[in-house]
Write a protein that holds these residues in place. Structure first.
Motif, mmCIF file in Angstrom:
data_model
loop_
_atom_site.group_PDB
_atom_site.id
_atom_site.type_symbol
_atom_site.label_atom_id
_atom_site.label_comp_id
_atom_site.label_asym_id
_atom_site.label_seq_id
_atom_site.Cartn_x
_atom_site.Cartn_y
_atom_site.Cartn_z
ATOM 1 N N SER A 178 -67.124 -81.853 -15.453
ATOM 2 C CA SER A 178 -68.040 -82.231 -14.712
ATOM 3 C C SER A 178 -68.579 -81.097 -13.787
ATOM 4 N N THR A 179 -69.510 -81.076 -13.151
ATOM 5 C CA THR A 179 -70.258 -80.094 -12.112
ATOM 6 C C THR A 179 -70.334 -80.440 -10.826
ATOM 7 N N VAL A 180 -69.948 -79.463 -9.814
ATOM 8 C CA VAL A 180 -69.901 -79.700 -8.418
ATOM 9 C C VAL A 180 -71.045 -78.930 -7.814
ATOM 10 N N LEU A 181 -72.051 -79.582 -7.320
ATOM 11 C CA LEU A 181 -73.358 -78.812 -6.639
ATOM 12 C C LEU A 181 -73.106 -79.026 -5.243
ATOM 13 N N ALA A 182 -73.444 -77.951 -4.587
ATOM 14 C CA ALA A 182 -73.206 -77.886 -3.117
ATOM 15 C C ALA A 182 -74.152 -76.774 -2.505
ATOM 16 N N THR A 183 -74.534 -77.029 -1.224
ATOM 17 C CA THR A 183 -75.150 -76.130 -0.461
ATOM 18 C C THR A 183 -74.397 -75.684 0.584
ATOM 19 N N THR A 184 -74.769 -74.434 0.890
ATOM 20 C CA THR A 184 -74.175 -73.618 2.270
ATOM 21 C C THR A 184 -75.001 -72.585 2.506
ATOM 22 N N LYS A 185 -74.956 -72.342 4.082
ATOM 23 C CA LYS A 185 -75.552 -71.279 4.449
ATOM 24 C C LYS A 185 -74.896 -69.930 4.403
ATOM 25 N N LEU A 186 -73.847 -69.694 3.819
ATOM 26 C CA LEU A 186 -73.234 -68.653 3.769
ATOM 27 C C LEU A 186 -74.289 -67.611 3.027
ATOM 28 N N PRO A 187 -74.174 -66.226 3.517
ATOM 29 C CA PRO A 187 -75.136 -65.330 3.234
ATOM 30 C C PRO A 187 -74.664 -64.567 1.640
ATOM 31 N N PHE A 188 -74.461 -65.440 0.687
ATOM 32 C CA PHE A 188 -74.024 -64.580 -0.428
ATOM 33 C C PHE A 188 -74.508 -63.098 -0.735
ATOM 34 N N GLU A 189 -75.598 -62.968 -0.307
ATOM 35 C CA GLU A 189 -76.202 -61.635 -0.778
ATOM 36 C C GLU A 189 -75.659 -60.524 0.089
ATOM 37 N N GLU A 227 -57.608 -81.081 -11.225
ATOM 38 C CA GLU A 227 -58.256 -81.858 -10.143
ATOM 39 C C GLU A 227 -58.852 -82.976 -10.603
ATOM 40 N N THR A 228 -58.949 -84.096 -10.003
ATOM 41 C CA THR A 228 -59.718 -85.129 -10.059
ATOM 42 C C THR A 228 -61.128 -84.888 -9.660
ATOM 43 N N PRO A 229 -62.048 -85.833 -10.105
ATOM 44 C CA PRO A 229 -63.526 -85.357 -9.655
ATOM 45 C C PRO A 229 -63.337 -85.693 -8.093
ATOM 46 N N GLU A 230 -62.640 -86.576 -7.569
ATOM 47 C CA GLU A 230 -62.675 -87.063 -6.166
ATOM 48 C C GLU A 230 -62.083 -85.849 -5.489
ATOM 49 N N ASP A 231 -61.242 -85.212 -5.964
ATOM 50 C CA ASP A 231 -60.549 -83.917 -5.404
ATOM 51 C C ASP A 231 -61.694 -82.762 -5.260
ATOM 52 N N ALA A 232 -62.016 -82.540 -6.473
ATOM 53 C CA ALA A 232 -63.000 -81.468 -6.671
ATOM 54 C C ALA A 232 -64.050 -81.776 -5.605
ATOM 55 N N LEU A 233 -64.497 -82.705 -5.445
ATOM 56 C CA LEU A 233 -65.850 -83.023 -4.507
ATOM 57 C C LEU A 233 -65.469 -82.916 -2.803
ATOM 58 N N THR A 234 -64.098 -82.708 -2.509
ATOM 59 C CA THR A 234 -63.854 -82.584 -1.172
ATOM 60 C C THR A 234 -64.369 -80.924 -0.569
ATOM 61 N N ASP A 235 -64.571 -81.150 0.784
ATOM 62 C CA ASP A 235 -65.178 -79.524 1.329
ATOM 63 C C ASP A 235 -63.877 -78.819 1.087
ATOM 64 N N ARG A 236 -62.725 -79.158 0.878
ATOM 65 C CA ARG A 236 -61.667 -78.373 0.872
ATOM 66 C C ARG A 236 -61.849 -77.539 -0.367
ATOM 67 N N SER A 237 -61.900 -78.223 -1.248
ATOM 68 C CA SER A 237 -61.689 -77.609 -2.631
ATOM 69 C C SER A 237 -62.745 -76.993 -2.826
ATOM 70 N N ILE A 238 -64.369 -77.308 -2.307
ATOM 71 C CA ILE A 238 -65.444 -76.443 -2.429
ATOM 72 C C ILE A 238 -65.262 -75.309 -1.744
ATOM 73 N N ILE A 239 -64.820 -75.176 -0.564
ATOM 74 C CA ILE A 239 -64.562 -74.298 0.090
ATOM 75 C C ILE A 239 -63.527 -73.208 -0.355
#
Length: 390
Positions: A178-189, A227-239
């Motif tokens: 599976s793929t988790v897609l998220a957006t953030t304003k963190l300035p990776f650059e 990780e389950t898909p549900e766990d992977a989609l949590t903010d905690r996992s993404i962060i």
């Protein structure tokens, strides 16, 4: 009620089809189950030929004003910063838009909707059934009413009602991850040196992608082995995964998120009688390379031209040319490239990754080879191949 063409689905492909057909004098109605244009986290890459197609209408200028021009894209190794960068200016003699544009697909849908006559699209109106009669007409059922049309076009995605009515299936495979897609304003650059606007990155713990829009970054991640898909989609996992990429980043806020499975599938025929398919209803591919939405839009431009000719009296079998031109391109260019991109980024062996980088760096160093590579990855080669099929 009778329309020359009924379209199911008011996404970017369905609305492109409607806009094209109406502009060429065809009576069209679009039915959409959702109550408005969806602004969900979906496609965001517009390739040069797609921008060329919309230029004359002014739509491209609107998208550019709301998006981010990305003249280069990269494949890179996270730990040592080793990379290869492709510069689309190599295609400046081929296109008015030698770049990728990063812009949410909803902005295109909104621009198209503004150009359609009032009442063309019925939102909050799911279609319950689709079919065609022996007497030469197609139909849809909406709210208990049967509506006739010369043709019905399914731009209704992976679960297409039109495709089911045609009796064809999406043959192929679903990838295990599976793929988790998220957006953030963190300035990776500010933390990863020399980033482009589009980056496909190998990491010791797997792989991730970074695409920059005007006001935020989109990051693609993959669930951990445990990780389950549900766990992977949590903010905690993404962060946590983002923190593994940038350990010294400040507070990370997740703006949007979604999880999805990736497919490689295609139908055997885009047409059966007076029922036709375009976009995800006909083919599904990995998002690596950003070719799914663009390919569907190219379907719409191809089919609309042929449909107008048939409605004006050209032989009906001209519509079979639509499948002959578009299906091989979807199978051999879009699906095959997306699959190759996915396989390349799935490589875990460091030596194999380095070998890929060296090979691609040699391609970039040879202008003719770089041009050929970018002509294909930017979808020009597929369009030229389709045009040559008669």
């Amino acid at each position: 009620m009778t329309n020359s063409v009924v379209i199911i689905g008011a996404g970017p492909v369905g609305l492109t089809m409607a806009w094209r057909l109406i502009g060429l004098g065809v009576s069209v109605h679009v039915f959409e189950a959702d109550d408005a244009i969806s602004d969900q986290l979906r496609a965001s890459t517009f390739h040069p030929p797609t921008l060329d197609m919309f230029k004359e209408s002014g739509i491209t200028a609107e998208l550019v004003a709301q998006g981010r021009i990305t003249p280069t894209w990269q494949i890179r190794q996270h730990e040592d910063g080793d990379l290869v960068e492709f510069d689309l200016n190599v295609l400046a003699d081929e296109t008015d838009h030698p770049y990728r544009l990063q812009c949410r697909q909803a902005r295109l849908s909104e621009a198209l909707l503004r150009r359609l006559p009032s009442g063309t699209v019925s939102f909050s109106t799911p279609v319950s059934a689709v079919g065609q009669d022996a007497n030469g007409s197609a139909w849809v059922e909406v709210g208990g009413e049967r509506i006739s049309a010369d043709y019905v076009i399914g731009c209704d995605g992976a679960r297409s009602l039109v495709r089911n009515a045609m009796g064809v299936s999406l043959e192929g495979q679903t990838y295990p991850e599976s793929t988790v897609l998220a957006t953030t304003k963190l300035p990776f650059e500010n933390y990863l040196s020399g980033l482009s606007g589009v980056n496909y990155v190998w990491h010791n713990e797997g792989t991730y992608s970074l695409l920059r829009l005007p006001d935020l970054w989109r990051i693609s991640l993959h669930p951990g082995a445990d990780e389950t898909p549900e766990d992977a989609l949590t903010d905690r996992s993404i962060i946590a995964k983002t923190r593994a990429i940038i350990p010294d980043a400040p507070e990370i806020e997740v703006e949007e998120k979604r999880i999805y499975r990736v497919h490689r599938r295609i139908v055997s025929d885009y047409r059966k009688g007076r029922l036709l398919l375009a976009g995800d209803a006909a083919h599904l591919n990995s998002p690596k390379g950003g070719m799914g939405m663009n390919g569907g839009i190219h379907d719409a431009f191809n089919l609309s031209e042929k449909l107008v000719a048939v409605l004006d009296g050209a032989p009906d079998d001209l519509l079979d040319l639509y499948t002959r031109q578009r299906r091989p391109i979807a199978a051999e260019e879009i699906l095959a490239q997306a699959d190759a991109n996915r396989k390349r980024m799935a490589v875990k062996d460091p030596a194999e990754r380095k070998a890929y980088l060296r090979e691609l760096q040699q391609t970039v160093a040879d202008r003719d080879a770089a041009r050929a590579f970018l002509m294909r990855s930017s979808m020009f080669t597929g369009l030229k191949r389709a045009e040559a099929i008669t």
